[in-house]
Write a protein that holds these residues in place. Structure first.
Motif, PDB file in Angstrom:
ATOM      1  N   ILE A   1       0.874  -1.169   0.000  1.00 27.90           N
ATOM      2  CA  ILE A   1       0.000   0.000   0.000  1.00 27.90           C
ATOM      3  C   ILE A   1       0.911   1.217   0.000  1.00 27.90           C
ATOM      4  N   LEU A   2       0.813   2.057  -1.026  1.00 28.43           N
ATOM      5  CA  LEU A   2       1.629   3.261  -1.105  1.00 28.43           C
ATOM      6  C   LEU A   2       0.798   4.456  -0.666  1.00 28.43           C
ATOM      7  N   THR A   3       1.333   5.236   0.276  1.00 31.62           N
ATOM      8  CA  THR A   3       0.582   6.363   0.822  1.00 31.62           C
ATOM      9  C   THR A   3       1.513   7.550   1.059  1.00 31.62           C
ATOM     10  N   THR A   4       0.981   8.604   1.681  1.00 27.49           N
ATOM     11  CA  THR A   4       1.715   9.861   1.832  1.00 27.49           C
ATOM     12  C   THR A   4       2.244  10.044   3.243  1.00 27.49           C
ATOM     13  N   THR A   5       3.206  10.961   3.356  1.00 26.53           N
ATOM     14  CA  THR A   5       3.739  11.323   4.666  1.00 26.53           C
ATOM     15  C   THR A   5       2.660  11.949   5.529  1.00 26.53           C
TER      16      THR A   5
ATOM     17  N   ALA B   1       0.076  -7.432   4.465  1.00 26.25           N
ATOM     18  CA  ALA B   1       0.396  -6.374   3.508  1.00 26.25           C
ATOM     19  C   ALA B   1       1.407  -5.409   4.131  1.00 26.25           C
ATOM     20  N   VAL B   2       2.057  -4.631   3.285  1.00 25.91           N
ATOM     21  CA  VAL B   2       3.122  -3.719   3.711  1.00 25.91           C
ATOM     22  C   VAL B   2       2.729  -2.286   3.363  1.00 25.91           C
ATOM     23  N   ILE B   3       2.963  -1.354   4.289  1.00 24.74           N
ATOM     24  CA  ILE B   3       2.684   0.063   4.063  1.00 24.74           C
ATOM     25  C   ILE B   3       3.988   0.763   3.726  1.00 24.74           C
ATOM     26  N   ASP B   4       4.035   1.423   2.583  1.00 25.56           N
ATOM     27  CA  ASP B   4       5.221   2.178   2.179  1.00 25.56           C
ATOM     28  C   ASP B   4       4.832   3.634   1.944  1.00 25.56           C
ATOM     29  N   THR B   5       5.652   4.541   2.454  1.00 27.30           N
ATOM     30  CA  THR B   5       5.384   5.971   2.331  1.00 27.30           C
ATOM     31  C   THR B   5       6.133   6.546   1.129  1.00 27.30           C
ATOM     32  N   ILE B   6       5.409   7.261   0.292  1.00 28.54           N
ATOM     33  CA  ILE B   6       5.996   7.906  -0.881  1.00 28.54           C
ATOM     34  C   ILE B   6       6.821   9.101  -0.413  1.00 28.54           C
TER      35      ILE B   6
ATOM     36  N   ILE C   1      -2.617   2.483  -4.408  1.00 30.56           N
ATOM     37  CA  ILE C   1      -2.085   3.811  -4.100  1.00 30.56           C
ATOM     38  C   ILE C   1      -3.227   4.578  -3.437  1.00 30.56           C
ATOM     39  N   ALA C   2      -3.002   5.037  -2.212  1.00 35.00           N
ATOM     40  CA  ALA C   2      -4.048   5.735  -1.457  1.00 35.00           C
ATOM     41  C   ALA C   2      -3.429   6.961  -0.804  1.00 35.00           C
ATOM     42  N   ILE C   3      -3.881   8.144  -1.210  1.00 33.83           N
ATOM     43  CA  ILE C   3      -3.293   9.372  -0.677  1.00 33.83           C
ATOM     44  C   ILE C   3      -4.373  10.349  -0.232  1.00 33.83           C
ATOM     45  N   THR C   4      -3.954  11.265   0.633  1.00 41.90           N
ATOM     46  CA  THR C   4      -4.791  12.398   1.009  1.00 41.90           C
ATOM     47  C   THR C   4      -4.386  13.580   0.137  1.00 41.90           C
TER      48      THR C   4
ATOM     49  N   GLY D   1      -1.854   0.419 -14.084  1.00 40.07           N
ATOM     50  CA  GLY D   1      -3.040  -0.368 -13.778  1.00 40.07           C
ATOM     51  C   GLY D   1      -3.220  -0.659 -12.302  1.00 40.07           C
ATOM     52  N   ILE D   2      -2.861   0.312 -11.463  1.00 37.47           N
ATOM     53  CA  ILE D   2      -2.963   0.137 -10.013  1.00 37.47           C
ATOM     54  C   ILE D   2      -4.159   0.930  -9.486  1.00 37.47           C
ATOM     55  N   PRO D   3      -5.036   0.345  -8.685  1.00 33.50           N
ATOM     56  CA  PRO D   3      -6.162   1.097  -8.116  1.00 33.50           C
ATOM     57  C   PRO D   3      -5.672   2.294  -7.298  1.00 33.50           C
ATOM     58  N   TYR D   4      -6.404   3.396  -7.413  1.00 34.13           N
ATOM     59  CA  TYR D   4      -5.991   4.668  -6.812  1.00 34.13           C
ATOM     60  C   TYR D   4      -7.158   5.248  -6.033  1.00 34.13           C
ATOM     61  N   LEU D   5      -6.975   5.349  -4.715  1.00 36.25           N
ATOM     62  CA  LEU D   5      -7.994   5.876  -3.792  1.00 36.25           C
ATOM     63  C   LEU D   5      -7.555   7.251  -3.313  1.00 36.25           C
ATOM     64  N   LEU D   6      -8.393   8.251  -3.553  1.00 39.32           N
ATOM     65  CA  LEU D   6      -8.057   9.637  -3.223  1.00 39.32           C
ATOM     66  C   LEU D   6      -8.990  10.160  -2.136  1.00 39.32           C
TER      67      LEU D   6
END
Length: 401
Positions: free
Chosen positions: A111-115, A134-139, A163-166, A189-194
């Protein structure tokens, strides 16, 4: 005198304030928390409740079916979606959880997310990581403190599941590059949740241009809708292959003793019971914003928040903490030698509403930057320059003591 700006004339602002009863009682700078509702929104909610009292709840829903259906159309117009891609929720957190918990994760999925991710979202990542492996990685951020799209591109591999960001964090004026993230997500082709909780209502939004697969927001903030309202957008083709984590007889049909059929639209995420009076208010609030124009609203907000930031920058002993090149209408600051809660309480005693951003609301960012609790001021288009200057005068007085 009320100072105009951009496309809002002095008469426009006077009319908007006359349309907002709360401006007669307080200086309201807590729009990132819950904005003041305009009179048409208040009237819509009260009228609906009165009708329920007169003829009954089920009967009012049947009578107002066209109005209720129209709320989906209003949300769709607001964000550039189809009404079948909209589900209405009681808040943004529930809408976000509908989207997130419908995703499937296996050990090692990333799961890629923001600081500056919001606490409620990050807690969900932690729970799913604990359950699934699952693993959480910060962009990483760039030199301006904004999510770095080039760094995101380098992080992409076959294990990235979401990819899930605020978009606009709760603790400042940062605006993350949602559209650049969308281009990367689509390309791979990665799902993106905003999470657009602080963006909706203060700037134009087009989900097609952004490229997000899912977007969630609340009504109570810059949209000026009632509390207890929110919505989920999910892209049409994703809906068809997404099973909600929970369903009931609104989102699915019990078609046989051992089978069910999901609704074909985003409403498969909803449950049968909801606050229809609040929903009617949400629809009116969206139509109100659309009639004014989101471009005009965004310009006015930039004007007011820029004046506030510039004023704070000129006061010795005050430090602002907003990151980025393009800033939203959320301004956070601290005063040397004063606790944020004490400053907020003093302002409240003088009729000025602000809020406090605590480190735990965006823990990763707070740890990275060593943030204390911050005073959060979030002006909206119906605020005036005179109100901004009144706040600045009080802050100057606090620094002299």
């Amino acid at each position: 005198m009320i100072t105009p700006s951009a496309d809002f004339s002095e008469q426009d602002i006077e009319r908007l304030r006359a349309d907002t009863p709360g401006t007669q009682n307080r200086i309201h700078f807590n729009n990132a928390g819950a904005a003041l509702m305009p009179r048409p929104v208040i009237d819509a909610v009260i009228d609906y409740l009165r009708r329920e009292g007169d003829i009954g709840g089920y009967e009012t829903k049947a009578e107002r079916a066209g109005h209720i259906e129209g709320v989906y159309d209003s949300v769709a117009r607001l964000i550039g979606a189809g009404s079948d891609e909209i589900a209405l929720a009681e808040n943004a957190t529930v809408a976000w959880q509908w989207a997130f918990y419908a995703q499937t994760f296996r050990p090692g999925d990333r799961i890629l997310t923001t600081t500056a991710e919001y606490a409620a979202n990050y807690l969900a990542y932690l729970q799913v990581a604990k359950r699934t492996g699952a693993v959480i990685d910060t962009i990483p951020d760039d030199e301006a403190g904004v999510l770095d799209p080039a760094a995101l591109e380098r992080m992409i591999d076959e294990r990235v599941r979401l990819i899930a960001i605020t978009w606009v964090p709760t603790n400042g004026g940062l605006i993350n590059p949602a559209q650049a993230v969308g281009a990367i997500a689509r390309r791979h082709g990665i799902p993106y949740l905003l999470d657009a909780c602080q963006a909706v209502g203060q700037m134009p939004i087009d989900v097609q241009a952004i490229g997000c697969d899912m977007l969630t927001a609340t009504g109570r903030k810059f949209l000026r809708a009632p509390r207890g309202t929110g919505f989920l957008y999910m892209r049409r083709d994703l809906i068809q292959r997404t099973e909600p984590a929970m369903i009931d007889l609104f989102g699915a049909e019990w078609s046989g003793p051992d089978r069910y059929i999901l609704r074909p639209d985003a409403r498969r995420f909803e449950s049968w019971e909801s606050d229809y009076a609040a929903r009617e208010g949400l629809g009116v609030a969206i139509d109100y914003a659309l009639e004014l124009g989101l471009d005009r609203i965004a310009t006015r907000n930039r004007y007011l928040s820029s004046r506030l930031r510039e004023g704070l920058a000129d006061i010795d002993g005050v430090k602002t903490f907003d990151l980025g090149r393009e800033l939203a209408s959320i301004v956070t600051f601290a005063i040397d030698g004063r606790e944020a809660n004490g400053v907020a309480a003093l302002l409240a005693s003088q009729g000025i509403n602000v809020s406090v951003s605590v480190p735990s609301s965006t823990l990763m960012d707070s740890i990275k930057r060593g943030l204390p609790s911050l005073v959060r001021v979030s002006p909206h288009y119906y605020n005036t320059v005179e109100e901004i200057d009144r706040l600045l005068d009080i802050i100057r007085g606090l620094t002299r003591r």
